[in-house]
Design a protein around this motif. Structure first.
Motif, PDB file in Angstrom:
ATOM      1  N   ALA A  38       0.825  -1.212   0.000  1.00 28.76           N
ATOM      2  CA  ALA A  38       0.000   0.000   0.000  1.00 28.76           C
ATOM      3  C   ALA A  38       0.855   1.256   0.000  1.00 28.76           C
ATOM      4  N   ARG A  39       1.990   1.209   0.727  1.00 24.08           N
ATOM      5  CA  ARG A  39       2.903   2.349   0.856  1.00 24.08           C
ATOM      6  C   ARG A  39       2.195   3.589   1.373  1.00 24.08           C
ATOM      7  N   GLN A  40       1.164   3.377   2.158  1.00 25.97           N
ATOM      8  CA  GLN A  40       0.460   4.471   2.809  1.00 25.97           C
ATOM      9  C   GLN A  40      -0.125   3.942   4.108  1.00 25.97           C
ATOM     10  N   PRO A  41      -0.433   4.821   5.050  1.00 28.12           N
ATOM     11  CA  PRO A  41      -0.948   4.351   6.345  1.00 28.12           C
ATOM     12  C   PRO A  41      -2.232   3.541   6.200  1.00 28.12           C
ATOM     13  N   ILE A  42      -2.381   2.542   7.056  1.00 25.58           N
ATOM     14  CA  ILE A  42      -3.604   1.744   7.129  1.00 25.58           C
ATOM     15  C   ILE A  42      -4.301   2.134   8.421  1.00 25.58           C
ATOM     16  N   ARG A  43      -5.512   2.624   8.332  1.00 27.76           N
ATOM     17  CA  ARG A  43      -6.160   3.257   9.482  1.00 27.76           C
ATOM     18  C   ARG A  43      -6.521   2.272  10.586  1.00 27.76           C
ATOM     19  N   GLY A  44      -7.009   1.071  10.259  1.00 26.93           N
ATOM     20  CA  GLY A  44      -7.527   0.161  11.274  1.00 26.93           C
ATOM     21  C   GLY A  44      -8.877   0.638  11.773  1.00 26.93           C
ATOM     22  N   VAL A  45      -9.295   0.149  12.943  1.00 29.36           N
ATOM     23  CA  VAL A  45     -10.595   0.531  13.510  1.00 29.36           C
ATOM     24  C   VAL A  45     -10.381   1.108  14.903  1.00 29.36           C
ATOM     25  N   THR A  46     -11.197   2.097  15.249  1.00 34.94           N
ATOM     26  CA  THR A  46     -11.071   2.732  16.553  1.00 34.94           C
ATOM     27  C   THR A  46     -11.605   1.826  17.655  1.00 34.94           C
ATOM     28  N   GLN A  47     -11.047   1.983  18.848  1.00 33.78           N
ATOM     29  CA  GLN A  47     -11.542   1.254  20.012  1.00 33.78           C
ATOM     30  C   GLN A  47     -12.782   1.966  20.545  1.00 33.78           C
ATOM     31  N   GLN A  48     -13.811   1.187  20.810  1.00 30.91           N
ATOM     32  CA  GLN A  48     -15.113   1.767  21.127  1.00 30.91           C
ATOM     33  C   GLN A  48     -15.295   2.096  22.607  1.00 30.91           C
ATOM     34  N   HIS A  49     -14.490   1.534  23.478  1.00 31.02           N
ATOM     35  CA  HIS A  49     -14.587   1.850  24.897  1.00 31.02           C
ATOM     36  C   HIS A  49     -13.216   1.708  25.547  1.00 31.02           C
ATOM     37  N   LYS A  50     -13.099   2.100  26.787  1.00 27.49           N
ATOM     38  CA  LYS A  50     -11.792   2.194  27.431  1.00 27.49           C
ATOM     39  C   LYS A  50     -11.284   0.872  27.992  1.00 27.49           C
ATOM     40  N   GLY A  51     -12.170  -0.030  28.393  1.00 29.72           N
ATOM     41  CA  GLY A  51     -11.717  -1.266  29.014  1.00 29.72           C
ATOM     42  C   GLY A  51     -11.014  -0.986  30.328  1.00 29.72           C
ATOM     43  N   LYS A  52     -10.099  -1.870  30.691  1.00 28.25           N
ATOM     44  CA  LYS A  52      -9.381  -1.715  31.958  1.00 28.25           C
ATOM     45  C   LYS A  52      -7.885  -1.749  31.725  1.00 28.25           C
ATOM     46  N   ASN A  53      -7.176  -0.871  32.409  1.00 24.30           N
ATOM     47  CA  ASN A  53      -5.726  -0.826  32.337  1.00 24.30           C
ATOM     48  C   ASN A  53      -5.145  -1.497  33.576  1.00 24.30           C
ATOM     49  N   TYR A  54      -4.509  -2.662  33.404  1.00 27.29           N
ATOM     50  CA  TYR A  54      -3.943  -3.419  34.520  1.00 27.29           C
ATOM     51  C   TYR A  54      -2.501  -2.973  34.764  1.00 27.29           C
ATOM     52  N   ARG A  55      -2.181  -2.723  36.014  1.00 23.19           N
ATOM     53  CA  ARG A  55      -0.829  -2.339  36.393  1.00 23.19           C
ATOM     54  C   ARG A  55      -0.025  -3.578  36.787  1.00 23.19           C
ATOM     55  N   ALA A  56       1.293  -3.462  36.700  1.00 24.83           N
ATOM     56  CA  ALA A  56       2.158  -4.592  37.077  1.00 24.83           C
ATOM     57  C   ALA A  56       1.931  -4.987  38.531  1.00 24.83           C
ATOM     58  N   THR A  57       1.661  -3.998  39.386  1.00 25.58           N
ATOM     59  CA  THR A  57       1.477  -4.281  40.811  1.00 25.58           C
ATOM     60  C   THR A  57       0.145  -4.968  41.114  1.00 25.58           C
ATOM     61  N   ASP A  58      -0.773  -4.984  40.148  1.00 25.85           N
ATOM     62  CA  ASP A  58      -2.061  -5.660  40.367  1.00 25.85           C
ATOM     63  C   ASP A  58      -1.883  -7.174  40.493  1.00 25.85           C
ATOM     64  N   ARG A  59      -0.844  -7.680  39.840  1.00 31.26           N
ATOM     65  CA  ARG A  59      -0.600  -9.118  39.897  1.00 31.26           C
ATOM     66  C   ARG A  59       0.235  -9.434  41.135  1.00 31.26           C
ATOM     67  N   THR A  60      -0.424  -9.799  42.196  1.00 29.54           N
ATOM     68  CA  THR A  60       0.250 -10.106  43.454  1.00 29.54           C
ATOM     69  C   THR A  60       0.689 -11.568  43.472  1.00 29.54           C
ATOM     70  N   PRO A  61       1.654 -11.924  44.329  1.00 29.08           N
ATOM     71  CA  PRO A  61       2.037 -13.341  44.450  1.00 29.08           C
ATOM     72  C   PRO A  61       0.844 -14.236  44.784  1.00 29.08           C
ATOM     73  N   ALA A  62      -0.067 -13.739  45.604  1.00 28.91           N
ATOM     74  CA  ALA A  62      -1.233 -14.553  45.983  1.00 28.91           C
ATOM     75  C   ALA A  62      -2.077 -14.908  44.768  1.00 28.91           C
ATOM     76  N   LYS A  63      -2.250 -13.953  43.855  1.00 26.63           N
ATOM     77  CA  LYS A  63      -3.048 -14.207  42.647  1.00 26.63           C
ATOM     78  C   LYS A  63      -2.322 -15.165  41.706  1.00 26.63           C
TER      79      LYS A  63
END
Length: 265
Positions: free
Chosen positions: A205-230
């Motif tokens: 194509a040699r030009q940008p491919i737009r893709g599709v926009t994300q419709q909602h935010k979802g959840k952002n997981y942090r590294a600290t969310d994964r505890t040893p217990a989990k």
């Protein structure tokens, strides 16, 4: 087409990096380096590091690799991770003059960096965005038994965490007895093959491919969310046969054109 890859080049990510190098052997791979930090010595921190090491050893063992495989890269440059977004880092990346910048396990990049490539800056994300953004997102989908959202995403980078337009979503085949390690490897292979298809498409194509926009935010997981217990809860669940991973077919959704394409195998 000039390709620059920014990746820590760990064993899992090398599956993707090597596939890029099959497409463009002279791609430049920038491997961020990290200054050694004084490690915390609390029980929780020690347990987190130990479990992470055990997971990584299991991954390397299943991939049958002695090292991460990055030593054989033709054009590899080590660069201080803290300097990537600095004026020096920006100038360095501009000199490479990439058509396409690809990240796979890399530090967050500034808008000035992501705008350097002529065509696009693309991230390879282990997790289905936007539902699972951030860290350990394959783990969280498994932990929550949300098996229909186990997989990976290829997306443009925007000024957020895994929020840019989506180019592809991949869902590895699942079978009873799978665990985080086996699914890590399956997802890596599927992401690598799908990214190769994208590279073929954009090189023509040699030009940008737009893709599709994300419709909602979802959840952002942090590294600290994964505890040893989990992490231990997940392991015990697997040992006891209570993970209940269902059989699911492999699925790939691409958004390289206006219409999405679904591939079932």
């Amino acid at each position: 087409m000039k390709i620059v890859v920014i990746s820590e080049c760990k064993a899992r990510e090398m599956i993707v990096v090597n596939r890029i190098l099959q497409f463009q052997p002279r791609a430049v791979v920038v491997q961020p380096s990290f200054a050694k930090k004084r490690k915390k010595r609390s029980f929780g921190d020690l347990a987190t590091r130990l479990l992470a090491k055990l997971r990584y050893r299991a991954l390397k063992r299943n991939l049958a690799v002695v090292d991460d495989g990055s030593s054989g890269i033709l054009n590899k440059v080590t660069f201080d991770s803290k300097m990537l977004n600095s004026p020096e880092g920006i100038e360095f990346l501009k000199r490479l003059s990439p058509d396409l910048l690809i990240t796979c396990r890399a530090p967050l990049l500034s808008q000035e960096v992501t705008q350097i490539p002529k065509l696009a800056t693309v991230n390879v994300h282990y997790g289905i965005a936007p539902e699972y953004r951030g860290n350990d997102t394959l783990f969280w989908a498994l932990y929550e038994k949300n098996y229909e959202k186990v997989g990976g995403t290829i997306h443009h980078i925007s000024q957020g965490v895994d929020t840019g337009n989506i180019l592809a979503k991949v869902y590895p085949a699942l079978v009873p007895g799978d665990d985080e390690t086996s699914i890590d490897i399956k997802t890596s292979q599927l992401l690598a093959d799908t990214l190769y298809q994208y590279l073929e498409e954009i090189s023509q194509a040699r030009q940008p491919i737009r893709g599709v926009t994300q419709q909602h935010k979802g959840k952002n997981y942090r590294a600290t969310d994964r505890t040893p217990a989990k992490s231990l809860k997940m392991q015990f669940r697997n040992l006891l046969g209570n993970s209940s991973i269902p059989s699911q077919e492999q699925k790939v959704e691409t958004f390289f054109e206006q219409e999405s394409i679904s591939i079932f195998a």
